[in-house]
Design a protein around this motif. Structure first.
Motif, PDB file in Angstrom:
ATOM      1  N   ALA A 192       0.839  -1.189   0.000  1.00  0.00           N
ATOM      2  CA  ALA A 192       0.000   0.000   0.000  1.00  0.00           C
ATOM      3  C   ALA A 192       0.876   1.242   0.000  1.00  0.00           C
ATOM      4  O   ALA A 192       1.912   1.283   0.667  1.00  0.00           O
ATOM      5  CB  ALA A 192      -0.918   0.003   1.217  1.00  0.00           C
ATOM      6  N   LEU A 193       0.442   2.241  -0.745  1.00  0.00           N
ATOM      7  CA  LEU A 193       1.159   3.503  -0.820  1.00  0.00           C
ATOM      8  C   LEU A 193       0.530   4.529   0.120  1.00  0.00           C
ATOM      9  O   LEU A 193      -0.554   4.315   0.662  1.00  0.00           O
ATOM     10  CB  LEU A 193       1.132   4.027  -2.253  1.00  0.00           C
ATOM     11  N   HIS A 194       1.203   5.636   0.298  1.00  0.00           N
ATOM     12  CA  HIS A 194       0.731   6.718   1.170  1.00  0.00           C
ATOM     13  C   HIS A 194      -0.646   7.207   0.697  1.00  0.00           C
ATOM     14  O   HIS A 194      -0.848   7.457  -0.482  1.00  0.00           O
ATOM     15  CB  HIS A 194       1.742   7.855   1.161  1.00  0.00           C
ATOM     16  N   ASN A 195      -1.569   7.344   1.620  1.00  0.00           N
ATOM     17  CA  ASN A 195      -2.928   7.846   1.386  1.00  0.00           C
ATOM     18  C   ASN A 195      -3.782   6.951   0.495  1.00  0.00           C
ATOM     19  O   ASN A 195      -4.736   7.424  -0.108  1.00  0.00           O
ATOM     20  CB  ASN A 195      -2.912   9.263   0.816  1.00  0.00           C
ATOM     21  N   GLN A 196      -3.476   5.669   0.392  1.00  0.00           N
ATOM     22  CA  GLN A 196      -4.326   4.773  -0.384  1.00  0.00           C
ATOM     23  C   GLN A 196      -5.385   4.142   0.511  1.00  0.00           C
ATOM     24  O   GLN A 196      -5.075   3.544   1.532  1.00  0.00           O
ATOM     25  CB  GLN A 196      -3.509   3.670  -1.057  1.00  0.00           C
ATOM     26  N   SER A 197      -6.631   4.281   0.092  1.00  0.00           N
ATOM     27  CA  SER A 197      -7.727   3.583   0.754  1.00  0.00           C
ATOM     28  C   SER A 197      -7.840   2.206   0.123  1.00  0.00           C
ATOM     29  O   SER A 197      -7.149   1.888  -0.844  1.00  0.00           O
ATOM     30  CB  SER A 197      -9.030   4.365   0.561  1.00  0.00           C
ATOM     31  N   LEU A 227     -14.816  -5.737  -2.606  1.00  0.00           N
ATOM     32  CA  LEU A 227     -15.325  -6.639  -1.569  1.00  0.00           C
ATOM     33  C   LEU A 227     -14.558  -7.955  -1.548  1.00  0.00           C
ATOM     34  O   LEU A 227     -14.243  -8.479  -0.476  1.00  0.00           O
ATOM     35  CB  LEU A 227     -16.816  -6.898  -1.764  1.00  0.00           C
ATOM     36  N   ASP A 228     -14.252  -8.505  -2.729  1.00  0.00           N
ATOM     37  CA  ASP A 228     -13.460  -9.737  -2.787  1.00  0.00           C
ATOM     38  C   ASP A 228     -12.067  -9.514  -2.205  1.00  0.00           C
ATOM     39  O   ASP A 228     -11.552 -10.350  -1.473  1.00  0.00           O
ATOM     40  CB  ASP A 228     -13.350 -10.247  -4.221  1.00  0.00           C
ATOM     41  N   PHE A 229     -11.461  -8.368  -2.526  1.00  0.00           N
ATOM     42  CA  PHE A 229     -10.138  -8.063  -1.986  1.00  0.00           C
ATOM     43  C   PHE A 229     -10.182  -7.957  -0.471  1.00  0.00           C
ATOM     44  O   PHE A 229      -9.340  -8.525   0.226  1.00  0.00           O
ATOM     45  CB  PHE A 229      -9.591  -6.751  -2.567  1.00  0.00           C
ATOM     46  N   SER A 230     -11.155  -7.229   0.057  1.00  0.00           N
ATOM     47  CA  SER A 230     -11.230  -7.053   1.510  1.00  0.00           C
ATOM     48  C   SER A 230     -11.474  -8.388   2.212  1.00  0.00           C
ATOM     49  O   SER A 230     -10.950  -8.620   3.296  1.00  0.00           O
ATOM     50  CB  SER A 230     -12.282  -6.018   1.894  1.00  0.00           C
ATOM     51  N   PHE A 231     -12.228  -9.282   1.590  1.00  0.00           N
ATOM     52  CA  PHE A 231     -12.439 -10.610   2.158  1.00  0.00           C
ATOM     53  C   PHE A 231     -11.128 -11.400   2.157  1.00  0.00           C
ATOM     54  O   PHE A 231     -10.765 -12.021   3.160  1.00  0.00           O
ATOM     55  CB  PHE A 231     -13.522 -11.357   1.371  1.00  0.00           C
ATOM     56  N   ASP A 232     -10.408 -11.384   1.030  1.00  0.00           N
ATOM     57  CA  ASP A 232      -9.126 -12.098   0.925  1.00  0.00           C
ATOM     58  C   ASP A 232      -8.084 -11.559   1.910  1.00  0.00           C
ATOM     59  O   ASP A 232      -7.292 -12.307   2.467  1.00  0.00           O
ATOM     60  CB  ASP A 232      -8.550 -12.005  -0.493  1.00  0.00           C
ATOM     61  N   ALA A 233      -8.086 -10.250   2.115  1.00  0.00           N
ATOM     62  CA  ALA A 233      -7.100  -9.623   3.000  1.00  0.00           C
ATOM     63  C   ALA A 233      -7.548  -9.612   4.450  1.00  0.00           C
ATOM     64  O   ALA A 233      -6.802  -9.170   5.328  1.00  0.00           O
ATOM     65  CB  ALA A 233      -6.826  -8.194   2.532  1.00  0.00           C
ATOM     66  N   ALA A 234      -8.763 -10.075   4.729  1.00  0.00           N
ATOM     67  CA  ALA A 234      -9.340 -10.102   6.078  1.00  0.00           C
ATOM     68  C   ALA A 234      -9.379  -8.715   6.709  1.00  0.00           C
ATOM     69  O   ALA A 234      -9.034  -8.516   7.869  1.00  0.00           O
ATOM     70  CB  ALA A 234      -8.583 -11.081   6.968  1.00  0.00           C
ATOM     71  N   ILE A 235      -9.797  -7.726   5.901  1.00  0.00           N
ATOM     72  CA  ILE A 235      -9.968  -6.359   6.392  1.00  0.00           C
ATOM     73  C   ILE A 235     -11.328  -5.860   5.932  1.00  0.00           C
ATOM     74  O   ILE A 235     -11.917  -6.412   5.007  1.00  0.00           O
ATOM     75  CB  ILE A 235      -8.853  -5.408   5.890  1.00  0.00           C
ATOM     76  N   ALA A 236     -11.814  -4.814   6.582  1.00  0.00           N
ATOM     77  CA  ALA A 236     -13.072  -4.201   6.156  1.00  0.00           C
ATOM     78  C   ALA A 236     -12.791  -3.243   5.009  1.00  0.00           C
ATOM     79  O   ALA A 236     -11.688  -2.686   4.903  1.00  0.00           O
ATOM     80  CB  ALA A 236     -13.719  -3.459   7.315  1.00  0.00           C
ATOM     81  N   LEU A 260      -5.542   1.433   5.199  1.00  0.00           N
ATOM     82  CA  LEU A 260      -4.390   0.600   4.865  1.00  0.00           C
ATOM     83  C   LEU A 260      -3.144   1.231   5.453  1.00  0.00           C
ATOM     84  O   LEU A 260      -2.986   2.446   5.437  1.00  0.00           O
ATOM     85  CB  LEU A 260      -4.245   0.483   3.342  1.00  0.00           C
ATOM     86  N   LEU A 261      -2.274   0.421   5.972  1.00  0.00           N
ATOM     87  CA  LEU A 261      -1.025   0.921   6.541  1.00  0.00           C
ATOM     88  C   LEU A 261       0.015   1.034   5.445  1.00  0.00           C
ATOM     89  O   LEU A 261       0.229   0.099   4.672  1.00  0.00           O
ATOM     90  CB  LEU A 261      -0.543  -0.008   7.650  1.00  0.00           C
ATOM     91  N   VAL A 262       0.651   2.184   5.368  1.00  0.00           N
ATOM     92  CA  VAL A 262       1.641   2.442   4.329  1.00  0.00           C
ATOM     93  C   VAL A 262       2.773   1.428   4.426  1.00  0.00           C
ATOM     94  O   VAL A 262       3.323   1.185   5.497  1.00  0.00           O
ATOM     95  CB  VAL A 262       2.210   3.873   4.472  1.00  0.00           C
ATOM     96  N   GLY A 263       3.090   0.813   3.300  1.00  0.00           N
ATOM     97  CA  GLY A 263       4.176  -0.157   3.253  1.00  0.00           C
ATOM     98  C   GLY A 263       3.777  -1.569   3.594  1.00  0.00           C
ATOM     99  O   GLY A 263       4.550  -2.495   3.358  1.00  0.00           O
TER     100      GLY A 263
END
Length: 93
Positions: A5-10, A26-35, A40-43
């Motif tokens: 993830a880059l700076h300021n990326q949602s 939605l598929d990405f958030s499910f795969d990454a186990a995040i809402a 997102l944390l930078v880096g």
């Protein structure tokens, strides 16, 4: 594949950056186990599955023009009066 993830990326920015479409958010958030609303944390690295729906025209445009969407900004909402205790730091009259 794993992407950082880059700076300021949602989540939406991240998915748009790597797939060219927010349909896969939605598929990405499910795969990454995040809402989908999580910050997102930078880096930090997140999985980008090859199964995610993509728009190759937009993805190719972003890649060729080195465009990286990053629209998220953290807003400090701590503008309240702080912490007070009745009859100690807050006097009732």
């Amino acid at each position: 594949m794993i992407k950082k993830a880059l700076h300021n990326q949602s989540v939406l920015d991240f998915v748009l950056h790597h797939t060219g479409s927010i349909v896969a958010a939605l598929d990405f958030s499910f795969d990454a186990a995040i809402a989908i609303t999580d910050d997102l944390l930078v880096g930090n690295s997140y999985p980008v599955s090859g199964n995610l729906l993509a728009d190759t025209d937009i993805l190719n445009y972003y890649t060729s023009n080195n465009y990286t969407p990053a629209t998220a900004t953290l807003i400090d909402t701590d503008y309240g009066i702080g912490e007070m205790r009745i009859l100690s730091t807050f006097i009732v009259r």
